[in-house]
Design a protein around this motif. Structure first.
Motif, PDB file in Angstrom:
ATOM      1  N   GLU A 105      49.666  41.047  26.516  1.00  0.00           N
ATOM      2  CA  GLU A 105      49.868  40.090  27.597  1.00  0.00           C
ATOM      3  C   GLU A 105      48.574  39.992  28.389  1.00  0.00           C
ATOM      4  N   ASN A 106      48.158  38.773  28.706  1.00  0.00           N
ATOM      5  CA  ASN A 106      46.942  38.637  29.519  1.00  0.00           C
ATOM      6  C   ASN A 106      47.182  37.671  30.670  1.00  0.00           C
ATOM      7  N   LEU A 107      46.400  37.840  31.702  1.00  0.00           N
ATOM      8  CA  LEU A 107      46.624  37.099  32.942  1.00  0.00           C
ATOM      9  C   LEU A 107      46.456  35.597  32.750  1.00  0.00           C
ATOM     10  N   TRP A 108      45.579  35.176  31.833  1.00  0.00           N
ATOM     11  CA  TRP A 108      45.372  33.748  31.624  1.00  0.00           C
ATOM     12  C   TRP A 108      46.603  33.074  31.036  1.00  0.00           C
ATOM     13  N   ASP A 109      47.450  33.816  30.330  1.00  0.00           N
ATOM     14  CA  ASP A 109      48.723  33.245  29.883  1.00  0.00           C
ATOM     15  C   ASP A 109      49.515  32.746  31.083  1.00  0.00           C
ATOM     16  N   HIS A 110      49.542  33.557  32.120  1.00  0.00           N
ATOM     17  CA  HIS A 110      50.309  33.197  33.320  1.00  0.00           C
ATOM     18  C   HIS A 110      49.617  32.084  34.106  1.00  0.00           C
ATOM     19  N   ILE A 111      48.285  32.116  34.143  1.00  0.00           N
ATOM     20  CA  ILE A 111      47.559  31.074  34.861  1.00  0.00           C
ATOM     21  C   ILE A 111      47.794  29.711  34.198  1.00  0.00           C
ATOM     22  N   PRO A 149      50.526  44.900  34.346  1.00  0.00           N
ATOM     23  CA  PRO A 149      50.799  45.274  35.737  1.00  0.00           C
ATOM     24  C   PRO A 149      49.823  46.313  36.281  1.00  0.00           C
ATOM     25  N   GLU A 150      49.436  47.234  35.437  1.00  0.00           N
ATOM     26  CA  GLU A 150      48.483  48.256  35.890  1.00  0.00           C
ATOM     27  C   GLU A 150      47.097  47.659  36.094  1.00  0.00           C
ATOM     28  N   ARG A 151      46.708  46.725  35.232  1.00  0.00           N
ATOM     29  CA  ARG A 151      45.366  46.135  35.334  1.00  0.00           C
ATOM     30  C   ARG A 151      45.218  45.281  36.590  1.00  0.00           C
ATOM     31  N   PHE A 210      38.625  40.325  41.543  1.00  0.00           N
ATOM     32  CA  PHE A 210      39.557  39.496  40.779  1.00  0.00           C
ATOM     33  C   PHE A 210      38.821  38.700  39.706  1.00  0.00           C
ATOM     34  N   ARG A 211      37.631  38.199  40.040  1.00  0.00           N
ATOM     35  CA  ARG A 211      36.845  37.463  39.040  1.00  0.00           C
ATOM     36  C   ARG A 211      36.477  38.364  37.863  1.00  0.00           C
ATOM     37  N   GLU A 269      37.553  39.897  32.098  1.00  0.00           N
ATOM     38  CA  GLU A 269      38.099  40.809  31.088  1.00  0.00           C
ATOM     39  C   GLU A 269      39.322  40.186  30.410  1.00  0.00           C
ATOM     40  N   GLU A 270      40.152  39.526  31.193  1.00  0.00           N
ATOM     41  CA  GLU A 270      41.345  38.890  30.638  1.00  0.00           C
ATOM     42  C   GLU A 270      40.978  37.677  29.769  1.00  0.00           C
ATOM     43  N   LEU A 271      39.891  36.990  30.139  1.00  0.00           N
ATOM     44  CA  LEU A 271      39.443  35.844  29.347  1.00  0.00           C
ATOM     45  C   LEU A 271      39.072  36.274  27.927  1.00  0.00           C
TER      46      LEU A 271
END
Length: 373
Positions: free
Chosen positions: A53-59, A120-122, A132-133, A138-140
């Protein structure tokens, strides 16, 4: 007749789309929407370390819901979240994720089940915008890896391989005054793909390619990248390392240190280095957008577009004639912008007129054969 015979072929995503490759971002994201972390109701699952799971999925899920007309513009979305968003926006995107996992986090704290995801930990230690950037960067890279896996599977189709090889041959040989067998072909591709003739009983050497350069990485060879145009950043952010790392220039520069790039014995502008030039520059399937303008400007500067005899030929596929009018506008916009950048503005204003009078500028229909053959 020119004493040399070189042509530069510039490919955009329209090339792969013409070959029916599902290479657009929304094709990829349809597969992400099926992931358990974007599905409702929540179901039990275990994270795949090769596809987390990565943050960009949610973005992008957030952008798809709130900006349905523009969410597929990957570069614009990245630019917005890297350059224009503040801590309140970051909290807004993180909060639903934290809320979703809050119960499981309590269970974990009591020595129960492990969390199915490491996200969640990341995201739990972010205290300021630059932190955050850095997380977004890293998520990108996780998103890029996931997109590469998706596209590699799509491009493995024999149907796509056959069509891409046939279309490339037609484009390579179009409007070639010299014997095609004596032409040196230099390819600048804004796609992540490259023809695979060895998969259909042929050879890449049959394509007579002197250099094939994928600007933003190649499937199976280089790490593919998504990036933003540095020129679209506010001046105060251009020196911020947390923002700079997202730019295409920065990322391509870092990638240039890879062995795969160093191993190329012939550069894209090799003809100029050895005292020659390109007879022809062909452009196919490229939107000619602002994000890639610096590449065109660098090439036009290098070959002396105004003073040389190089022809600039744009093509559209015969089965999509309706895009012709839009291409006229895009070509005019590209060359107008380039003319305005020339030191001699009188020459810049006259660039298109001069090239048209000399027969060096054209938009032509490319007769697309039966790509199944």
């Amino acid at each position: 007749m020119s004493p040399w015979n070189n042509q530069l072929i510039i490919l955009g995503n329209g090339f792969d789309l013409e070959c029916q490759l599902r290479s657009q971002f929304d094709d990829y994201f349809q597969t992400r929407m099926e992931k358990p972390w974007l599905c409702e109701p929540y179901a039990q699952w275990k994270e795949n370390p090769d596809d987390p799971e990565n943050l960009w999925d949610h973005i992008f899920a957030f952008e798809k819901e709130n900006n349905p007309k523009s969410w597929k513009d990957v570069e614009a979305v990245i630019l917005k979240w890297v350059s224009c968003k503040g801590m309140n926006d970051y909290v807004e995107i993180i909060h639903p994720i934290q809320k979703r996992y809050s119960f499981l986090q309590k269970v974990k704290a009591l020595g129960g089940w492990p969390l199915p995801s490491s996200l969640p930990e990341r995201i739990s230690y972010i205290k300021d915008e630059d932190a955050f950037r850095n997380l977004l960067f890293e998520e990108l890279q996780l998103m890029e890896k996931a997109f590469e896996v998706f596209l590699t599977k799509e491009a493995a189709s024999l149907d796509y391989i056959r069509k891409s090889c046939n279309l490339f041959r037609v484009l390579r040989d179009a409007d070639t005054e010299e014997d095609p067998r004596d032409t040196s072909n230099y390819i600048l591709s804004f796609n992540y793909t490259v023809p695979q003739p060895d998969k259909i009983d042929s050879s890449l050497s049959d394509f007579r390619i002197a250099c094939w350069r994928n600007v933003h990485g190649r499937l199976g060879k280089d790490h593919i990248i998504f990036g933003i145009d540095m020129n679209q950043l506010p001046n105060q952010q251009k020196s911020n390392p947390a923002v700079l790392q997202f730019t295409k220039t920065y990322r391509v520069l870092r990638q240039s240190g890879d062995t795969s790039v160093k191993e190329e014995s012939v550069g894209l502008l090799e003809p100029y280095r050895i005292g020659e030039n390109f007879n022809t520059i062909k452009v196919y399937g490229h939107s000619l957008g602002q994000a890639d303008y610096p590449y065109f400007k660098a090439i036009f500067d290098r070959i002396d577009l105004y003073g040389s005899n190089t022809k600039l030929l744009f093509y559209f596929p015969s089965d999509h004639p309706y895009i012709k009018d839009g291409l006229y506008q895009q070509i005019t916009g590209l060359l107008t912008a380039y003319g305005e950048s020339m030191p001699d503005r009188s020459r810049g204003d006259n660039l298109m007129h001069k090239m048209l009078l000399e027969g060096r500028l054209a938009l032509s229909e490319l007769i697309v054969p039966d790509l199944e053959s």
